[in-house]
Motif scaffolding. Structure first.
Motif, PDB file in Angstrom:
ATOM      1  N   PHE A  70      -7.873   4.012  -0.739  1.00 15.51           N
ATOM      2  CA  PHE A  70      -6.907   4.496   0.249  1.00 15.51           C
ATOM      3  C   PHE A  70      -7.618   5.015   1.500  1.00 15.51           C
ATOM      4  CE2 PHE A  70      -3.587   5.730  -3.213  1.00 15.51           C
ATOM      5  CZ  PHE A  70      -3.120   4.429  -3.225  1.00 15.51           C
TER       6      PHE A  70
ATOM      7  N   ILE B 259       1.105   9.389   0.821  1.00 16.39           N
ATOM      8  CA  ILE B 259       0.352  10.368   0.027  1.00 16.39           C
ATOM      9  C   ILE B 259      -0.434  11.338   0.911  1.00 16.39           C
ATOM     10  CG2 ILE B 259      -1.845   9.115  -0.206  1.00 16.39           C
ATOM     11  CD1 ILE B 259      -1.789   9.844  -3.195  1.00 16.39           C
TER      12      ILE B 259
ATOM     13  N   ASP C 283       0.829  -1.208   0.000  1.00 16.21           N
ATOM     14  CA  ASP C 283       0.000   0.000   0.000  1.00 16.21           C
ATOM     15  C   ASP C 283       0.863   1.257   0.000  1.00 16.21           C
ATOM     16  OD1 ASP C 283      -2.228  -1.603   0.044  1.00 16.21           O
ATOM     17  OD2 ASP C 283      -2.415  -1.573   2.226  1.00 16.21           O
TER      18      ASP C 283
ATOM     19  N   THR D  56      -7.360  11.494   6.745  1.00 14.68           N
ATOM     20  CA  THR D  56      -6.344  10.762   5.984  1.00 14.68           C
ATOM     21  C   THR D  56      -5.268  10.326   6.956  1.00 14.68           C
ATOM     22  OG1 THR D  56      -4.727  10.938   4.180  1.00 14.68           O
ATOM     23  CG2 THR D  56      -5.220  12.950   5.391  1.00 14.68           C
TER      24      THR D  56
ATOM     25  N   LYS E 209       1.350   9.214  -5.765  1.00 14.66           N
ATOM     26  CA  LYS E 209       1.904  10.496  -5.325  1.00 14.66           C
ATOM     27  C   LYS E 209       2.739  11.120  -6.447  1.00 14.66           C
ATOM     28  CE  LYS E 209       5.420  12.329  -2.184  1.00 14.66           C
ATOM     29  NZ  LYS E 209       6.443  11.973  -1.188  1.00 14.66           N
TER      30      LYS E 209
ATOM     31  N   GLY F  47       0.685   7.472   5.954  1.00 13.04           N
ATOM     32  CA  GLY F  47       0.620   7.185   4.532  1.00 13.04           C
ATOM     33  C   GLY F  47       1.499   8.150   3.747  1.00 13.04           C
TER      34      GLY F  47
ATOM     35  N   GLN G  24       0.676   4.016  -2.884  1.00 12.26           N
ATOM     36  CA  GLN G  24       0.454   5.430  -2.577  1.00 12.26           C
ATOM     37  C   GLN G  24       1.567   6.295  -3.159  1.00 12.26           C
ATOM     38  OE1 GLN G  24      -0.298   6.331   1.541  1.00 12.26           O
ATOM     39  NE2 GLN G  24      -1.755   4.665   1.792  1.00 12.26           N
TER      40      GLN G  24
END
Length: 562
Positions: free
Chosen positions: A212, A236, A129, A230, A137, A234, A133
């Motif tokens: 996501f 991103i 993941d 968010t 990005k 992560g 991401q």
């Protein structure tokens, strides 16, 4: 159209066969074309280029490389999977597919906040993941940079904290500058962003973005849904948060600008400066900020599911001063001085004293090895401010802690004996906490491993980035190359041999030929006894690959990290 760029690259069979130099160029060219399409208003073209980038072999390879070379490369997600071998990295490239992609839940952990009283939730994605991401990005970043607020500095390439501090100095230092400052604090910014707003406004593959955001998180072996926010963790997430907050500067500029009425010039003196989720707004009066600016900001935040913290959002006069990004900004008798904040200094001293206290029986050389990175990192961040007096005060406080540490180790020895054992004259400094080494210089004088002293660092003026500069715009490429070269030379000043090597190599790595910057870092490669070559500057990763080819451990060649 560049046919060579759009041609399908040769697929390497092994990780070691991949041309990462070509991969960097391929991705950068696509990103620059995306930025150009967005600036021209060709959003359909930008979307097509995003699709090409996220489905390209080189894009996937670079995404895997990034997540396996950063600080979190040894931190796994809920699947406990790590990509620590070339075969695992090569297999990972094949996993980055849009069709059938289903992200796994985040692994929830808690890290302490700056005050140490509360903890911040952190969601750790799996390696797959993270790479996915990072891949998206790459496609989103040029759009975010092209559309970003010019006075935003956090989580953006080629920008740093000091750029925001210098912007504060520019906005507040003059005699006619605004006197009132609104310090904004967003309550739980990352945790409360509206998913609906992001899905509607963020220009990215909506299906991937929804996956996501809705992946959920695991805590104590129990699955929890994520309906808003968010995750902090992560790759991103910082760009998503920036794109949510972008636009506020434009709203304020449109509403508050200079105008003439009745032959008289009216200037509200509203300036906006933001670093990540911390921001300040200046104004000509307290009433203007309270009655006109604050309602606009609250409405802007509410639309995105966010709100301001009533306790931490305050309006301050410039003569009282305010803390922003680890600095205290205040006018003294009409002169603006930016110093390290008291909280920042206290935090540094607490960390240094904690290291000294926890290693009472360590060797002096080991203690110096642990303290120097902490001191050097903090001083490098504050050497652009009015910090000379504070640097001397910090050196004295640390000297007291080290003196108590030395006395405790030898309770039956006199103070003169302890001073002679642990403190030596190095250069012009007589009481230097240092250890004499076996080697000697060319003149026969002993060489010391010394503690890093803050007061030895000169105060220099920082050159702020041009606010309109875009690292993905073709017209700004020369500007950024010149800026990076100047920053690199400044960081090497005083190390004459390394500066000579940097200039001799024209700022490029001896192995891969790519430019060496403060972001990439560099190491000095010393020749082995069997290979008669000159010392050279190389990237850290190139240094590792060079030694793996030579079957020599990095420590045996005496590498030095900038």
């Amino acid at each position: 159209m560049n046919r060579q760029l759009c041609a399908t690259p040769g697929i390497a069979k092994n990780w070691s066969e991949i041309d990462f130099k070509m991969a960097e160029r391929y991705v950068k060219k696509l990103q620059m074309r995306i930025a150009k399409a967005v600036s021209e208003g060709r959003h359909g073209k930008a979307k097509s280029l995003q699709w090409i980038l996220t489905h390209s072999f080189y894009g996937k390879v670079l995404a895997v490389k990034r997540v396996t070379e950063n600080k979190g490369k040894r931190t796994s997600g809920v699947d406990r999977e790590l990509w620590d071998t070339p075969n695992a990295k090569m297999k990972a490239v094949g996993k980055l597919r849009r069709r059938g992609y289903r992200p796994m839940p985040l692994r929830r952990i808690y890290i302490p906040k700056k005050n140490g009283k509360r903890k911040r939730p952190l969601g750790i994605p799996t390696m797959t993941d993270r790479a996915m991401q990072t891949l998206h990005k790459f496609a989103l970043e040029p759009i975010a940079e092209t559309l970003a607020d010019q006075s935003s500095y956090g989580f953006r390439p080629k920008r740093c904290v000091q750029d925001a501090i210098e912007h504060c100095f520019t906005a507040l230092s003059r005699k006619e500058s605004p006197k009132w400052i609104l310090e904004g604090d967003i309550k739980g910014c990352f945790d409360n962003i509206s998913h609906d707003w992001m899905l509607e406004h963020v220009p990215i593959d909506k299906e991937i973005l929804r996956k996501f955001l809705k992946s959920g998180f695991m805590e104590n072996r129990e699955l929890f849904p994520t309906d808003e926010g968010t995750p902090q963790g992560g790759t991103i997430s910082p760009i998503l948060a920036n794109m949510v907050l972008d636009g506020l500067e434009g709203v304020l500029k449109k509403q508050f600008h200079r105008y003439r009425k009745g032959g008289k010039l009216h200037n509200p003196k509203v300036n906006f400066i933001r670093y990540a989720d911390d921001f300040i707004v200046t104004g000509a009066s307290k009433e203007l900020l309270e009655q006109a600016v604050l309602p606009i900001i609250r409405a802007f935040m509410e639309e995105r599911g966010l709100s301001l913290s009533e306790e931490k959002t305050v309006i301050t006069h410039i003569e009282e001063g305010f803390d922003f990004l680890g600095c205290n900004v205040r006018k003294y008798r009409g002169k603006l001085l930016i110093k390290p904040s008291k909280q920042n200094v206290t935090s540094l001293l607490a960390k240094v004293r904690g290291i000294i206290r926890q290693h009472k029986s360590k060797k002096q050389s080991d203690l110096i090895y642990m303290l120097n990175p902490v001191m050097r990192g903090w001083v490098n961040n504050q050497r652009f401010n009015v910090s000379a007096k504070i640097f001397h005060d910090i050196d004295f406080q640390i000297w007291q802690a080290l003196w108590r540490w030395a006395l405790r180790r030898h309770k039956h020895k006199g103070k003169k004996w302890v001073a002679k054992r642990y403190f030596h004259q190095v250069g012009t400094r007589e009481w230097t906490f240092s250890v004499p080494l076996k080697e000697k210089d060319r003149e026969g004088n002993p060489i010391f491993q010394s503690l890093f002293y803050a007061s030895d660092t000169p105060i220099v003026r920082f050159k702020r980035i041009r606010i309109s500069a875009n690292p993905f715009a073709q017209a700004d490429q020369f500007y950024f190359e010149e800026r990076e070269t100047d920053k690199m030379c400044a960081s090497l000043k005083g190390r004459k041999n390394m500066l000579w090597m940097f200039n001799r190599q024209k700022g490029c790595c001896k192995v891969c030929g790519e430019r060496m910057t403060q972001d990439t870092g560099c190491k000095v490669h010393f020749p082995t006894k069997n290979v008669h070559t000159q010392k050279s500057l190389v990237h850290p990763e190139c240094h590792k690959s060079l030694h793996s080819l030579l079957s020599v451990q990095p420590a045996s060649c005496g590498s030095m990290t900038l």
